[in-house]
Design a protein around this motif. Sequence first.
Motif, PDB file in Angstrom:
ATOM      1  N   LEU A  68      17.844 -44.069  22.791  1.00  0.00           N
ATOM      2  CA  LEU A  68      18.927 -42.951  22.202  1.00  0.00           C
ATOM      3  C   LEU A  68      18.477 -42.238  20.918  1.00  0.00           C
ATOM      4  O   LEU A  68      17.952 -42.623  19.972  1.00  0.00           O
ATOM      5  CB  LEU A  68      20.004 -43.773  21.723  1.00  0.00           C
ATOM      6  CG  LEU A  68      21.261 -43.060  21.166  1.00  0.00           C
ATOM      7  CD1 LEU A  68      21.766 -42.097  22.180  1.00  0.00           C
ATOM      8  CD2 LEU A  68      22.345 -44.076  20.753  1.00  0.00           C
ATOM      9  N   ALA A  88      19.413 -39.662  18.136  1.00  0.00           N
ATOM     10  CA  ALA A  88      20.573 -38.863  17.791  1.00  0.00           C
ATOM     11  C   ALA A  88      20.333 -37.798  16.785  1.00  0.00           C
ATOM     12  O   ALA A  88      19.545 -37.909  15.866  1.00  0.00           O
ATOM     13  CB  ALA A  88      21.294 -40.233  16.794  1.00  0.00           C
ATOM     14  N   LEU A 102      28.763 -40.638  19.475  1.00  0.00           N
ATOM     15  CA  LEU A 102      28.187 -41.965  19.121  1.00  0.00           C
ATOM     16  C   LEU A 102      29.429 -43.083  19.522  1.00  0.00           C
ATOM     17  O   LEU A 102      29.180 -43.954  20.019  1.00  0.00           O
ATOM     18  CB  LEU A 102      27.838 -42.186  17.577  1.00  0.00           C
ATOM     19  CG  LEU A 102      26.627 -41.721  17.294  1.00  0.00           C
ATOM     20  CD1 LEU A 102      26.236 -41.537  16.081  1.00  0.00           C
ATOM     21  CD2 LEU A 102      25.462 -42.040  18.189  1.00  0.00           C
ATOM     22  N   ILE A 109      25.763 -48.594  24.310  1.00  0.00           N
ATOM     23  CA  ILE A 109      24.691 -49.035  23.218  1.00  0.00           C
ATOM     24  C   ILE A 109      24.736 -50.608  23.372  1.00  0.00           C
ATOM     25  O   ILE A 109      23.661 -51.374  23.197  1.00  0.00           O
ATOM     26  CB  ILE A 109      25.004 -48.710  21.615  1.00  0.00           C
ATOM     27  CG1 ILE A 109      24.669 -47.083  21.803  1.00  0.00           C
ATOM     28  CG2 ILE A 109      24.073 -49.397  21.072  1.00  0.00           C
ATOM     29  CD1 ILE A 109      25.187 -46.454  20.643  1.00  0.00           C
ATOM     30  N   LEU A 135      16.916 -46.953  18.969  1.00  0.00           N
ATOM     31  CA  LEU A 135      17.727 -45.859  18.294  1.00  0.00           C
ATOM     32  C   LEU A 135      16.713 -44.658  17.434  1.00  0.00           C
ATOM     33  O   LEU A 135      15.925 -45.423  16.521  1.00  0.00           O
ATOM     34  CB  LEU A 135      18.690 -46.414  17.318  1.00  0.00           C
ATOM     35  CG  LEU A 135      19.905 -47.532  18.041  1.00  0.00           C
ATOM     36  CD1 LEU A 135      20.755 -47.695  17.012  1.00  0.00           C
ATOM     37  CD2 LEU A 135      20.501 -46.674  19.283  1.00  0.00           C
ATOM     38  N   LEU A 174      23.624 -42.233  12.434  1.00  0.00           N
ATOM     39  CA  LEU A 174      23.666 -43.648  13.078  1.00  0.00           C
ATOM     40  C   LEU A 174      23.791 -44.833  11.869  1.00  0.00           C
ATOM     41  O   LEU A 174      24.785 -45.556  12.304  1.00  0.00           O
ATOM     42  CB  LEU A 174      21.990 -44.126  13.433  1.00  0.00           C
ATOM     43  CG  LEU A 174      21.694 -43.269  14.859  1.00  0.00           C
ATOM     44  CD1 LEU A 174      20.238 -43.342  14.876  1.00  0.00           C
ATOM     45  CD2 LEU A 174      22.551 -43.646  16.093  1.00  0.00           C
ATOM     46  N   PHE A 182      25.003 -48.585  12.807  1.00  0.00           N
ATOM     47  CA  PHE A 182      23.865 -48.782  13.579  1.00  0.00           C
ATOM     48  C   PHE A 182      22.490 -48.788  12.759  1.00  0.00           C
ATOM     49  O   PHE A 182      22.793 -48.098  11.515  1.00  0.00           O
ATOM     50  CB  PHE A 182      23.805 -47.849  14.787  1.00  0.00           C
ATOM     51  CG  PHE A 182      24.819 -47.843  15.919  1.00  0.00           C
ATOM     52  CD1 PHE A 182      25.205 -48.996  16.743  1.00  0.00           C
ATOM     53  CD2 PHE A 182      25.492 -46.657  15.978  1.00  0.00           C
ATOM     54  CE1 PHE A 182      25.957 -49.075  17.590  1.00  0.00           C
ATOM     55  CE2 PHE A 182      26.485 -46.699  16.931  1.00  0.00           C
ATOM     56  CZ  PHE A 182      26.828 -47.924  17.538  1.00  0.00           C
ATOM     57  N   PRO A 184      18.701 -47.429  12.797  1.00  0.00           N
ATOM     58  CA  PRO A 184      17.608 -46.583  13.447  1.00  0.00           C
ATOM     59  C   PRO A 184      16.527 -47.510  13.605  1.00  0.00           C
ATOM     60  O   PRO A 184      15.906 -47.796  12.364  1.00  0.00           O
ATOM     61  CB  PRO A 184      17.463 -45.353  12.931  1.00  0.00           C
ATOM     62  CG  PRO A 184      18.098 -45.476  11.459  1.00  0.00           C
ATOM     63  CD  PRO A 184      19.228 -46.695  11.727  1.00  0.00           C
TER      64      PRO A 184
END
Length: 404
Positions: A192, A194, A204, A211, A218, A228, A233, A235
């Motif tokens: 993914l 971003a 997101l 996810i 990520l 993120l 999340f 990365p």
Amino acid sequence: MKVPEALGARLSRFGRARGGGSTGVTAPVRSDRRSRSLAKRLRPGDIAVIDHVDLDRSSAEALLEREVAAVLNTAVSISGRYPNLGPQLIVEAGVPLVDDVDPEVFARVHEGERLTLDGGALLRGESVLATGTPQTPESVAAAMDAARTGISAQLEAFAANTAEYLRHEHDLLFDGVGIPAVRTPMEGRHVLVAVRSRRHREDLVALRPYIREFRPVLIGVDGGADALVEAGFRPAVVVGDFDGVGDRALSGGAELVVHADRDGRAPGLKRVRELGRDAAAFRGAGSGEDAAILLADAAGASVIVVAGARSALEEFLDRGRVGMAGAFLTRLRVGGKLVDAEAAARLHRRRLSPWSLLALAGAALVVVVLAALSSPAGAEYAALLTKRWDLLADFAYRLTGLFT
């Protein structure tokens, strides 16, 4: 300060009413001819002064992300060459946009001083510093409609720019020259990417079930890494020139890949080293988003989902001469493994695991048993079953007694 005659004529032409006091926006003013450089210094509520012909979507999003109170552009925000998306985003957000402002405004205003924007006029007290043309949703829509008539010419330029980009970046696109090897395993996995934009939050949120199920690698592109982190999340890789990403994302343990120019210059590497980190260099003329996509493809990703960006025709044209060619060829290079975030969210269907099915069946059985026991007939059946169970237990006891 006296109002110059030419300035006064422009002021009367735009119809500013001087009689009832100021009803405009009063806020600190910050100026820079480059909108992206200015965005780094802006604070919420500032008036931004820029010089940007055909204000693109990405620059407009950077200004709106800073929650500006108004935008003054000494250039024309929509020249008519193509339907650029920046002005539409600004006026739809309810932020005043004033075009064709007197270029002397850069010399007349002081960084951070509080001035008033009243209609199309920028005031210091009662003195007019500069005037421009206020834009409205109607005027922007009309300019966009007129600009769409020139798309055919832009497509011809797009084809020429694509050929030029392909000639310079042939080794990168076809042989992977300049793409660094990364430690983060991506072979056969979902990735993914971003990108920070006005739509990254909704992307997101929509992708959370995807996810959770697929656990993609990520990758944050500059401010996309912050996006993120803000979404909860972490990365695994951060790609970009690192001028628009926070220290928290850079220091969170992610593998860093700095986007360098074709000649190898990487200004972002200095900041990385100041944080005590090191970064691999990705050499190429495209954007950080293109670099992240090519990086994931070269690392063997099976699916690449991009959040915060779209691939419509107007989006390509809005990227500018080099940007649109790089984005187009990157997507052509990656092919069918590249998926838009909106499409991924729509197509994703959460699969039920065997344990989930067993739990569902068990819950249904409990409900049936409780419902049966709560009825008169159910009580009789329960008594009968209890009696039968007692008889069966007595028989088993007698049977075992024969062998002991």
